[in-house]
Each structure stands twice: as structure tokens, then as C-alpha cells.
Write a protein that holds these residues in place. Structure first.
Motif, PDB file in Angstrom:
ATOM      1  N   LEU A 195       0.946  -1.256   0.159  1.00  0.00           N
ATOM      2  CA  LEU A 195      -0.018   0.038   0.103  1.00  0.00           C
ATOM      3  C   LEU A 195       0.845   1.430  -0.040  1.00  0.00           C
ATOM      4  CD1 LEU A 195      -2.908  -1.019   2.415  1.00  0.00           C
ATOM      5  CD2 LEU A 195      -3.032  -1.021   0.110  1.00  0.00           C
ATOM      6  N   ALA A 196       1.869   1.077   0.652  1.00  0.00           N
ATOM      7  CA  ALA A 196       2.847   2.348   0.793  1.00  0.00           C
ATOM      8  C   ALA A 196       3.385   2.582  -0.642  1.00  0.00           C
ATOM      9  CB  ALA A 196       3.944   1.897   1.845  1.00  0.00           C
ATOM     10  N   LYS A 197       3.960   1.438  -1.222  1.00  0.00           N
ATOM     11  CA  LYS A 197       4.687   1.498  -2.628  1.00  0.00           C
ATOM     12  C   LYS A 197       3.519   2.344  -3.680  1.00  0.00           C
ATOM     13  CE  LYS A 197       8.684  -0.585  -1.245  1.00  0.00           C
ATOM     14  NZ  LYS A 197       9.764   0.176  -1.374  1.00  0.00           N
ATOM     15  N   ARG A 198       2.207   1.638  -3.676  1.00  0.00           N
ATOM     16  CA  ARG A 198       1.362   2.240  -4.481  1.00  0.00           C
ATOM     17  C   ARG A 198       1.187   3.840  -4.370  1.00  0.00           C
ATOM     18  NH1 ARG A 198      -1.094  -1.374  -7.579  1.00  0.00           N
ATOM     19  NH2 ARG A 198      -1.448  -3.537  -7.060  1.00  0.00           N
ATOM     20  N   ALA A 199       1.045   4.168  -2.860  1.00  0.00           N
ATOM     21  CA  ALA A 199       0.995   5.794  -2.537  1.00  0.00           C
ATOM     22  C   ALA A 199       2.272   6.340  -3.173  1.00  0.00           C
ATOM     23  CB  ALA A 199       0.613   5.826  -1.376  1.00  0.00           C
ATOM     24  N   GLU A 200       3.253   5.666  -2.902  1.00  0.00           N
ATOM     25  CA  GLU A 200       4.666   6.505  -3.087  1.00  0.00           C
ATOM     26  C   GLU A 200       5.634   5.497  -3.777  1.00  0.00           C
ATOM     27  OE1 GLU A 200       6.206   9.297   0.150  1.00  0.00           O
ATOM     28  OE2 GLU A 200       4.283   9.541   0.742  1.00  0.00           O
ATOM     29  N   PRO A 201       5.735   5.451  -4.796  1.00  0.00           N
ATOM     30  CA  PRO A 201       6.488   4.332  -5.502  1.00  0.00           C
ATOM     31  C   PRO A 201       8.100   4.935  -5.346  1.00  0.00           C
ATOM     32  CG  PRO A 201       4.800   5.044  -7.044  1.00  0.00           C
ATOM     33  CD  PRO A 201       4.658   5.798  -5.877  1.00  0.00           C
ATOM     34  N   THR A 202       8.821   3.895  -5.120  1.00  0.00           N
ATOM     35  CA  THR A 202      10.356   4.117  -4.913  1.00  0.00           C
ATOM     36  C   THR A 202      11.054   3.032  -6.254  1.00  0.00           C
ATOM     37  OG1 THR A 202      10.438   2.458  -2.956  1.00  0.00           O
ATOM     38  CG2 THR A 202      10.307   4.793  -2.614  1.00  0.00           C
ATOM     39  N   ASP A 203      12.433   3.050  -6.115  1.00  0.00           N
ATOM     40  CA  ASP A 203      13.168   2.538  -7.239  1.00  0.00           C
ATOM     41  C   ASP A 203      13.319   0.985  -6.656  1.00  0.00           C
ATOM     42  OD1 ASP A 203      14.598   1.908  -9.373  1.00  0.00           O
ATOM     43  OD2 ASP A 203      16.203   2.822  -9.074  1.00  0.00           O
ATOM     44  N   ASP A 204      12.277   0.263  -6.831  1.00  0.00           N
ATOM     45  CA  ASP A 204      12.538  -1.195  -6.400  1.00  0.00           C
ATOM     46  C   ASP A 204      11.672  -2.095  -7.216  1.00  0.00           C
ATOM     47  OD1 ASP A 204      10.180  -1.084  -4.735  1.00  0.00           O
ATOM     48  OD2 ASP A 204      11.231   0.320  -3.542  1.00  0.00           O
TER      49      ASP A 204
END
Length: 411
Positions: free
Chosen positions: A213-222
Motif C-alpha cells: 500500500l505504501a509503494k502504491r502511494a509513493e513508488p520508489t526504485d525497487d
């Protein structure tokens, strides 16, 4: 008349009761499979009694094991299988694979997941990570040297190197490692109650779901952020993330720990590697064959299939013993000898066929960097306890050492 695998072949069973899966290693032979397994080299596929009484099969020959793992007529679906060894508190009937667990699926569901992930773990992409693996390895060795001259190699080196790398690749905070490492260890522990395994797995998925859920909200390089752009649901992403995290943490860590133990116990082989670090890739392949830490692999026949001259009937479970197959003298001459000059290609340590390990190239890069770096940094590295006092993970789906006390001379 319907076929009942549990009742099948009762005449033969009465005449000579089929064995259960042997799991006890002989004292003093921490690297060798149970002798009962390797003694079956002239019977590549033979009857075996399962934990629930099912009369299935045990594959110990390399050719038979490879054929079964490559054949889509043998299913990976958990709900079709019988447990090779009992698990306390677990029902005799296995549930289907949890969402995102592609190891328990067949095509086309398995193919869908696999296609999304294969491109993320290619040889080229994993080799591009070599420089980063070298940096993480150096950091772990620096910390181990500063804290030395004695250490538990598992805690100081074998666990952190792959943990740092898989966390970085997936985008999982390394600071949370104690939380999920404990959960992964419980999931793989054969002595853990089914309820404890379920709770650990649920907790791991909850952690991954929050992360997704955190990645969907703020994607990072992973990798996890990358996968949020696919058609995978949050539940599928959490399941896949949990699987990759567990596999990336535990298998390579145990190969590094047990592999170091094996090399220290075979000083002629270690000296050969020290003299020629160019043998690192070959050494890794031989250690993978020799140690085979991930074992066994069960499959269920979807229809009648003949293998190695035996008719496996639809509905029967076949357990592939990777340990025994990788010690098959018909495939690997003098198989019980660790020989880093051996051409060990074709081993089944990463499985075979459609379900072959996705992360195998990453594991190879990590080990090819880590072993030479460890022995170059500590030329006098040796066990700090007698070999028989090294505690082993004998009741885990992933074999290895619980700890590996080592010491070295300070310069």
C-alpha cells in the motif's frame, strides 16, 4: 471402479513395508544426506509411505527426478499432494496455495505470475548487481573484523549479506529484518505447530500488504514498486513479495553458512579456492550440488505416467529428494566428495522445469562474491568449536547451520 492411492499396492506393502522419508543424518556427517536415501541409487523411483498412510513414491535418481520436475503431468498444487513428513497440528488435507504463492500453482495461473517476474531476475540484471553485492559484502566483513576475532558467522555474515540484498531489491526496510526473519524461520521450521506456522505466515503477509500500500502511494526504485504498475492486486503483490523475501533471506544465508562450514572441513578444497579465486563460480555450483539445502520437492500425478520403468498412477504423490538426486553416482561420479574442480552443472539444487528457482542468478552472484571475499579477508579463518558442536537445522525445509562459531588470527 475409482482408484484409491492409499489402498494401492497393498500386497507389495505387506510383503515389504515401504519406507517413510528418512530425515536423520548420521552423526559426524553433517554434509551428507541420510544414508538410507543415497543407498537407493539403484532404485531411482521406489514406493514410499506418507505421513497420512498414502502409498506414493520417492524419487532419488537424478534422471527420474529431473523428468518428474520437467513434466507438466506432475502438479505443484498443494491440495493434490500428501505430506512427505508429518507437521504437528496440520490437517491431512492440504489447502490450496495462498494468493501469490506461485510455487503451489500450475499453468495458466503459474505462467501469469512467472511471466511478470522472470524479466526481473535475468542473468544480465543480476550480474549488474555484482558491484552492489561486493559493497554490502565488504561492509559486513568490516563489521565482523572490527568486532572480532571471534564471531558467529551466521549472524555476522551469512544472514546479513543476502538479507541486505533482497531487502534492497524488493524495497523492504532492512531495519525490519528481525521481525520478518523470525516469521520466515517459523514458516520453514518442520517442528513448528501448524498454528504457529499459520500465524507467522499471516503476520508476514500483513507486513508485506502494508508495504505494498505504501509503494502504491509513493513508488520508489525497487521491484515491489515496479510490480505495482502491473495488473496484480494488492493481495497478489503481498503474496509474491512474501515468497521472494522468504526465499531470498533463508536459502542463500544457509548456503553461505553451511558452505563455509564445508570448506573449512575440507581444507584441501579451501586451499585450492584460495590459490585460484577464479574457481569461485565452479565452487558455488559444487557446493550447491553437495549441500542441496532446499529439500524435498513433492509433486502429484495428474494422470498415469511411467517414470524409470514404474507406473505412477493419477492421484499419487511423488517426493523428489534433491539431496539424493544430487548425490546420484550415475550422474556425478564419486558424489560424496566435495570437489571444486567438478563440473557440477545439471544439479537440481534450484529445482528444474517450470518451477525452477526465480532467484537463482541472484543467489549465484551473492555466493560467488561472498566466499572469496570472506577467505581473502580472513586467511586464518577456522572453526572456534569442534565440528561436532556446530548446531544444525535438521528439522527445517531449508537445511543449514543454526550458528557457526569461527575465529581468526589478528594481524
Amino acid at each position: 471402479m475409482s482408484y484409491d492411492p492409499t489402498a494401492a499396492d497393498t500386497t507389495a506393502a505387506t510383503a515389504e513395508e515401504p519406507p517413510t522419508l528418512p530425515t536423520d543424518r548420521h552423526t559426524g556427517c553433517p554434509f551428507d544426506p541420510p544414508a538410507e536415501l543415497t543407498a537407493l541409487s539403484d532404485q531411482p523411483l521406489r514406493r514410499m509411505r506418507y505421513a497420512d498412510g498414502h502409498l506414493g513414491w520417492l524419487a532419488t535418481g537424478h534422471a527420474a527426478a529431473r523428468a518428474i520436475l520437467a513434466d507438466p503431468r506432475f502438479s505443484s498444487r498443494y491440495e493434490l499432494m500428501h505430506l512427505p513428513v508429518p507437521i504437528a497440528g496440520m490437517s491431512q488435507e492440504l489447502p490450496p496455495a495462498p494468493v501469490g504463492d506461485l510455487t503451489g500453482l500450475d499453468a495458466p495461473e503459474h505462467t501469469r505470475y512467472r511471466r511478470l517476474l522472470t524479466g526481473k531476475f535475468t542473468v544480465r540484471r543480476m550480474r549488474q548487481l555484482t558491484e552492489r553485492v561486493e559493497g554490502l559484502t565488504t561492509e559486513c566483513l568490516d563489521a565482523m573484523e572490527q568486532a572480532g576475532p571471534t564471531a558467529d558467522l551466521v549472524e555476522a555474515f551469512a544472514q546479513p549479506v543476502p538479507a541486505l540484498m533482497i531487502c534492497e531489491l524488493l524495497g523492504v526496510p532492512y531495519a525490519d529484518r528481525e521481525r520478518f526473519q523470525s516469521q520466515v524461520a517459523t514458516v520453514f521450521d518442520q517442528t513448528a505447530e501448524a498454528e504457529a506456522k499459520g500465524e507467522a505466515y499471516t503476520a508476514l503477509l500483513q507486513y508485506l500488504n502494508e508495504l505494498v500500500l505504501a509503494k502504491r502511494a509513493e513508488p520508489t526504485d525497487d521491484l515491489l514498486s515496479d510490480l505495482t504498475t502491473s495488473d496484480l492486486t494488492d493481495e497478489e503483490l503481498a503474496g509474491i513479495g512474501g515468497l521472494l523475501l522468504a526465499a531470498g533471506l533463508d536459502t542463500t544465508a544457509n548456503m553461505l553458512g553451511l558452505g563455509t562450514f564445508a570448506l573449512l572441513s575440507n581444507p584441501d578444497q579451501l586451499q585450492t579456492l584460495r590459490a585460484d579465486p577464479g574457481l569461485a563460480e565452479q565452487t558455488v555450483e559444487e557446493l550447491l550440488r553437495y549441500l542441496s539445502v532446499a529439500d524435498p520437492i513433492p509433486r502429484a500425478a495428474l494422470e498415469d505416467v511411467e517414470v524409470a520403468g514404474q507406473l505412477v498412477r493419477a492421484g499419487e504423490t511423488v517426493t523428489v529428494s534433491v539431496q539424493a538426486a544430487n548425490r546420484d553416482p550415475h550422474r556425478f561420479p564419486d558424489p560424496d566428495r566435495l570437489d571444486i574442480h567438478r563440473k557440477a552443472t545439471g544439479h537440481l539444487a534450484f529445482g528444474h522445469g517450470a518451477h525452477q528457482c526465480l532467484g537463482q542468478q541472484l543467489a549465484r552472484v551473492e555466493m560467488t562474491v561472498a566466499f572469496p571475499a570472506l577467505f581473502a579477508r580472513f586467511p586464518t579463518l577456522r572453526l572456534a568449536v569442534p565440528p561436532q558442536e556446530v548446531p544444525l537445522r535438521e528439522r527445517s525445509n531449508i537445511y543449514g547451520v543454526i550458528s557457526l562459531p569461527v575465529t581468526w588470527d589478528e594481524e
